[in-house]
Design an enzyme around this catalytic site. Structure first.
Site, PDB file in Angstrom:
ATOM      1  CE  LYS A   1      -4.013  -1.986   0.430  1.00 59.33           C
ATOM      2  NZ  LYS A   1      -5.397  -1.802  -0.541  1.00 59.33           N
TER       3      LYS A   1
ATOM      4  CD  GLU B   1     -10.076   3.420   0.913  1.00 59.47           C
ATOM      5  OE1 GLU B   1     -10.229   4.644   0.593  1.00 59.47           O
ATOM      6  OE2 GLU B   1      -9.279   2.518   0.236  1.00 59.47           O
TER       7      GLU B   1
ATOM      8  CB  SER C   1      -0.010  -7.833  -1.121  1.00 60.05           C
ATOM      9  OG  SER C   1      -0.950  -8.638  -0.403  1.00 60.05           O
TER      10      SER C   1
HETATM   11  C1  LIG Z   1      -1.709  -6.797   2.467  1.00 60.12           C
HETATM   12  C2  LIG Z   1      -2.756  -6.535   1.564  1.00 60.12           C
HETATM   13  N1  LIG Z   1      -2.884  -7.299   0.563  1.00 60.12           N
HETATM   14  C3  LIG Z   1      -4.005  -7.076  -0.199  1.00 60.12           C
HETATM   15  C4  LIG Z   1      -5.068  -6.047  -0.108  1.00 60.12           C
HETATM   16  C5  LIG Z   1      -6.202  -5.929  -1.051  1.00 60.12           C
HETATM   17  O1  LIG Z   1      -6.100  -4.824  -1.722  1.00 60.12           O
HETATM   18  P1  LIG Z   1      -5.996  -4.735  -3.210  1.00 60.12           P
HETATM   19  O2  LIG Z   1      -6.664  -5.782  -3.860  1.00 60.12           O
HETATM   20  O3  LIG Z   1      -6.035  -3.458  -3.504  1.00 60.12           O
HETATM   21  O4  LIG Z   1      -4.320  -5.122  -3.489  1.00 60.12           O
HETATM   22  C6  LIG Z   1      -4.839  -5.334   1.182  1.00 60.12           C
HETATM   23  C7  LIG Z   1      -5.795  -4.192   1.572  1.00 60.12           C
HETATM   24  O5  LIG Z   1      -6.144  -3.939   2.464  1.00 60.12           O
HETATM   25  C8  LIG Z   1      -3.566  -5.545   1.995  1.00 60.12           C
HETATM   26  O6  LIG Z   1      -3.591  -4.870   3.276  1.00 60.12           O
END
Ligand SMILES: Cc1ncc(COP(=O)(O)O)c(C=O)c1O
Lengths: 266, 410
Positions: B101, B123, B390
């Site tokens: 993020k 948000e 992620s």
């Molecule tokens: C670690 C992590 N991965 C994925 C996501 C999902 O979001 P996005 O689909 O925008 O990557 C989030 C959202 O809070 C997250 O914290």
């Protein structure tokens, strides 16, 4: 188109029109028909029939709760047309105010067809700007419906111009930046927004968001062609049709007064 | 890192049209009151992406503050459970604040400064975007307000404390499903009221134009690094790239590094919750239909009347009934595939990665890991998969402890 005739008549009487909003199906479909009839009887020239929606991002708590109540009580989209028909059958006029997804999902053409068949005059679209409205522009012509788009204090001259050119019936000026809800004071920027809008169009301009009393209605009537009242009717609905009718009568008196105090303190 | 990629390019062939349309998706289904702010943001972003000073500052922050490039780590013991395919993890968990993020947040915070705005709202679902936003606001002296569904403030309490420590105001949202969707509604209501001095720092590649393309471009650094690293480490491109999909930002970021490599499969994993048949899930692309939510046309979980259906996932960051419009387009064109992974499958992968590699993933990312186990078995021993890890799982200890029974439930 019939909204055109309505505004001509109002103008001939040298007053502003009173437009009242309540959601269809609030608190139930049957009760909402009675409440809307009371608005007509109390002197609303035009009824905005709201479509309850799960994600009303332009609405404050009052209308959010009302939409929620309607949905929890089992409101179904197609009942919008019943409710519109109950208004027109009662001698009133109606437009539908709706977020775009329900219309998109129902099918824009089918929605317009069913609205026209119910005697509705048009659609107010708070989250559909003309830029995305290609299909609606075409379909509204086919079914003879008015397209009421919104302008806001943050709209540039260029955007106001584009919006009024795509609009018909009237233009909806949101008086303050913010969500719906009754306010103690009508936004001071409202008169300025109406003035800016009128520089681009001969369409009538209605002012909404925040009006709740006859006195405020008179203030707005001094500079706008229509006074639009929503949250205050939702609050009044708690008192049933009698309270709604009383509010409509007070506001109808207001739009015939034109207090002249067009700009109030912010 | 020598370049920040598409951030510097005016147009790329995968950009939407001028009005933000990816095929029939995207656009701006927004109140007129916000169109001015979206126009201003588009104009500023278009200038910034061409401005070498902006790119330099963004690249510097990514490197010296966010800890980029992130590692690409092979996970051989984990891969033993994937039919012998090789699996590499793109370690976004090692970024400052613990997830991908931060890439988008730093980019948008810089834009906020350029626009002369003093206040940021956002948000958050899992709290990772909220923490990243609060962090950037502390760094860049911006006022920060975070909207978070009440359900999520409970399941991600650690992140609420982090945001407060960083000086942000956290507002629990009590409407609707009290999760991510409702946090976005409330942030939009704040924005329309305070738009003159406030930037809405949206945390995923969804919403009205220019958010989907802008957020994507701030995250393409993930895919660019991963492509270079996998070539360096293995001498070839992967067979598949796997990512979890909530709103779609980490997925679109890594996908774009490989989008012009037609032999690389791009596979997004959505939250299957209690299973698709249960109706309790957030598998928007797999199970939804086209509709309009939060400013864009995309796939959507909706009922027969076009009312949004509440999503469900054990993972707060994936618990969302919408998805970014570019994913809708990638699905329809067939360039990407989307599947779903249940809560239980994700939690098994969460534990497996912890025990085989000593890496605790975010539950969101665990959906991609569970997906990779399946993909690996399909591809066989010659397979090569890059998984976007992620984020890290510290925030999820409470959920995990309950799920695995590590603590007595009170
Ligand atoms: C670690 C992590 N991965 C994925 C996501 C999902 O979001 P996005 O689909 O925008 O990557 C989030 C959202 O809070 C997250 O914290």
């Amino acid at each position: 188109m019939s909204l055109k005739r309505l505004f001509e008549q109002v103008k001939a009487e040298d007053r502003a029109a009173l437009i009242g909003y309540l959601p269809a199906g609030f608190p139930t479909v049957a009760e909402s028909k009675d409440l809307l009839a009371a608005m007509v009887d109390g002197g609303c020239d035009l009824i905005e029939v709201g479509v309850p929606y799960s994600d009303p991002v332009m609405d404050g708590p009052t209308i959010q709760v009302a939409a929620d109540t309607a949905l929890r009580n089992g409101f179904r989209l197609r009942q919008t047309f019943d409710v519109v028909e109950s208004v027109t059958g009662h001698g009133g006029r109606a437009v539908v105010m709706t977020y775009w997804n329900p219309v998109h999902h129902y099918g824009v053409d089918a929605f317009a067809r069913d609205l026209a068949a119910a005697g509705g005059d048009g659609l107010i679209t708070p989250d559909l700007v003309p830029d995305e409205a290609e299909e609606w522009l075409a379909v509204s012509e086919t079914h003879g419906l008015d397209r009421i788009f919104l302008v806001a204090p943050s709209s540039s001259e260029e955007r106001i111009d584009r919006t009024v050119k795509a609009a018909s019936g009237f233009v909806y000026a949101t008086a303050v930046m913010g969500v719906t809800g009754a306010r103690d004071q009508v936004g001071a920027g409202a008169a300025e927004l109406v003035r800016r809008t009128k520089a681009h169009t001969t369409l009538p301009v209605g002012v909404g968001i925040g009006v709740r009393s006859g006195e405020q209605a008179a203030e707005v009537a001094a500079f706008a062609d229509a006074v639009i009242v929503g949250s205050a009717f939702v609050t009044a609905a708690e008192g049933g049709p009698g309270a709604v009718r009383a509010l409509a009568e007070e506001l109808a008196g207001g739009v015939r007064q034109k207090s002249g105090r067009a700009t109030v303190a912010p | 890192m020598s370049e920040a990629g598409p951030v510097t390019k005016q147009r790329n062939p995968h950009d939407p049209d001028e009005r933000g349309h990816f095929g029939p998706y995207g656009g701006r289904f927004m109140p007129e009151a916000l169109i001015g702010a979206l126009d201003e943001l588009s104009a500023e972003y278009d200038k910034a992406r061409l401005d070498p000073a902006f790119t330099e500052e963004f690249t510097r922050l990514l490197r010296d503050y966010a800890n980029r490039p992130s590692l690409l780590t092979e996970a051989p013991r984990f891969a033993e459970h994937a039919g012998g395919a090789r699996i590499f993890l793109k370690r976004e968990d090692l970024n400052h604040t613990g997830s991908h993020k931060i890439n988008n947040v730093l980019g948008q915070a810089l834009l906020t400064k350029r626009m002369g705005k003093k206040r940021v709202i956002a948000e958050t679902g899992a709290g990772q975007h909220g923490v990243a936003t609060a962090t950037a606001c502390a760094l860049m002296e911006l006022d920060c307000t975070i909207y978070m569904g009440e359900v999520d403030t409970e399941r991600q309490a650690l992140n609420v404390a982090r945001m407060k420590l960083l000086g942000a105001e956290v507002i629990p949202v009590k409407t609707g499903s009290r999760t991510l969707k409702d946090a976005i509604n409330e942030a939009l209501r704040d924005w329309v009221t305070n738009v003159a001095d406030t930037h809405y720092l949206l945390g995923t590649a969804a919403g009205a134009h220019p958010f989907p393309v802008m957020v994507r471009n701030f995250h393409t650094v993930i895919g660019e690094e991963a492509r270079r690293q996998i070539l360096e480490q293995t001498g070839r491109l992967p067979d598949a790239v796997a990512a979890c999909v909530g709103g779609g930002s980490n997925a679109i970021g890594i996908f774009h590094g490989f989008i012009d490599d037609p032999d690389v499969r791009l596979v997004g994993f959505e939250p299957g919750g209690h299973g698709i048949a249960s109706g309790e899930h957030g598998a928007t692309l797999s199970e939804g239909t086209p509709g309009v939510l939060h400013g864009a046309r995309s796939y959507l979980l909706q009922d027969d009347d076009g009312q949004t259906i509440e999503a469900y996932s054990i993972s707060a960051g994936l618990d969302y009934p919408g998805v970014g419009p570019e994913h809708a387009w990638l699905k329809d064109t067939g360039r990407a595939e989307y599947r779903s992974v249940t809560d239980d499958e994700a939690m098994d992968a969460f534990q497996l990665l912890s025990r085989t590699e000593g890496v605790i993933p975010a539950i969101e990312s665990a959906h991609a890991l569970a997906g990779a186990l399946v993909l690996g078995r399909e591809l066989g021993p010659d397979g090569l998969i890059v998984v976007n890890l992620s984020g890290r799982g510290d925030k999820d200890m409470d959920t995990a402890a309950k799920h695995f029974g590590y603590v007595e439930e009170s």
